[in-house]
Design a protein around this motif. Structure first.
Motif, PDB file in Angstrom:
ATOM      1  N   GLU A  86       0.854  -1.191   0.000  1.00  0.00           N
ATOM      2  CA  GLU A  86       0.000   0.000   0.000  1.00  0.00           C
ATOM      3  C   GLU A  86       0.886   1.236   0.000  1.00  0.00           C
ATOM      4  N   ILE A  87       0.530   2.215  -0.821  1.00  0.00           N
ATOM      5  CA  ILE A  87       1.311   3.456  -0.907  1.00  0.00           C
ATOM      6  C   ILE A  87       0.409   4.633  -0.567  1.00  0.00           C
ATOM      7  N   TYR A  88       0.871   5.434   0.382  1.00  0.00           N
ATOM      8  CA  TYR A  88       0.175   6.648   0.786  1.00  0.00           C
ATOM      9  C   TYR A  88       1.090   7.833   0.488  1.00  0.00           C
TER      10      TYR A  88
ATOM     11  N   GLU B  64       6.702  -0.695  -9.153  1.00  0.00           N
ATOM     12  CA  GLU B  64       7.493  -1.752  -8.505  1.00  0.00           C
ATOM     13  C   GLU B  64       7.134  -1.876  -7.032  1.00  0.00           C
ATOM     14  N   LEU B  65       6.976  -0.743  -6.358  1.00  0.00           N
ATOM     15  CA  LEU B  65       6.628  -0.765  -4.937  1.00  0.00           C
ATOM     16  C   LEU B  65       5.230  -1.336  -4.725  1.00  0.00           C
ATOM     17  N   LYS B  66       4.273  -0.959  -5.574  1.00  0.00           N
ATOM     18  CA  LYS B  66       2.906  -1.487  -5.453  1.00  0.00           C
ATOM     19  C   LYS B  66       2.873  -2.991  -5.685  1.00  0.00           C
ATOM     20  N   ALA B  67       3.674  -3.473  -6.631  1.00  0.00           N
ATOM     21  CA  ALA B  67       3.672  -4.898  -6.969  1.00  0.00           C
ATOM     22  C   ALA B  67       4.308  -5.773  -5.892  1.00  0.00           C
ATOM     23  N   ALA B  68       5.209  -5.203  -5.117  1.00  0.00           N
ATOM     24  CA  ALA B  68       5.880  -5.967  -4.063  1.00  0.00           C
ATOM     25  C   ALA B  68       4.941  -6.149  -2.869  1.00  0.00           C
TER      26      ALA B  68
ATOM     27  N   SER C 198      11.085  -5.865   1.582  1.00  0.00           N
ATOM     28  CA  SER C 198      12.284  -6.688   1.386  1.00  0.00           C
ATOM     29  C   SER C 198      12.397  -7.205  -0.048  1.00  0.00           C
ATOM     30  N   LEU C 199      11.317  -7.146  -0.819  1.00  0.00           N
ATOM     31  CA  LEU C 199      11.332  -7.620  -2.198  1.00  0.00           C
ATOM     32  C   LEU C 199      11.871  -6.585  -3.181  1.00  0.00           C
ATOM     33  N   ILE C 200      12.123  -5.366  -2.715  1.00  0.00           N
ATOM     34  CA  ILE C 200      12.703  -4.317  -3.563  1.00  0.00           C
ATOM     35  C   ILE C 200      14.221  -4.451  -3.472  1.00  0.00           C
ATOM     36  N   SER C 201      14.856  -4.539  -4.611  1.00  0.00           N
ATOM     37  CA  SER C 201      16.289  -4.781  -4.657  1.00  0.00           C
ATOM     38  C   SER C 201      17.113  -3.635  -4.078  1.00  0.00           C
TER      39      SER C 201
END
Length: 111
Positions: free
Chosen positions: A2-4, A37-41, A45-48
């Protein structure tokens, strides 16, 4: 994940391709890519930590903030928004349990 966004205006800008291009120009496509990319993770920890996104924790007064690269010196800055913050025994944040972030802005914090 979730992104705010820190302000309503920022939310409107980042959620409209037209507004994003108007505000950030050539950076708009990279911002949209990183947000995607952030929404899909499912968690942070899944962001490189390797390029191109290169997730990294900031230092000093910004120790609670994280950034991902956009281009040479510009970064997308955010902080974990989970309540309570998922901490590990050494006092750091458990990125595997961060599922919400609060976007603070886009900037070159290098000076």
């Amino acid at each position: 994940m979730e992104i705010y966004f820190i302000t309503r205006k920022m939310s409107k800008t980042f959620n409209s391709e037209r507004s994003l291009v108007k505000e950030y120009g050539v950076l708009a496509s990279k911002i949209a890519q990183r947000l995607s990319e952030l929404k899909a993770a499912s968690n942070l920890s899944l962001i490189s930590h390797l390029p191109p996104p290169r997730l990294h924790q900031l230092e000093g007064q910004r120790k609670s903030q994280y950034a991902v690269d956009l281009n040479g010196s510009m970064r997308l800055i955010f902080t974990p928004a989970d309540e309570p913050l998922p901490v590990v025994s050494d006092g750091g944040i458990d990125k595997a349990r961060v599922t919400e972030i609060l976007v603070i802005g886009v900037e070159n914090y290098h000076g």
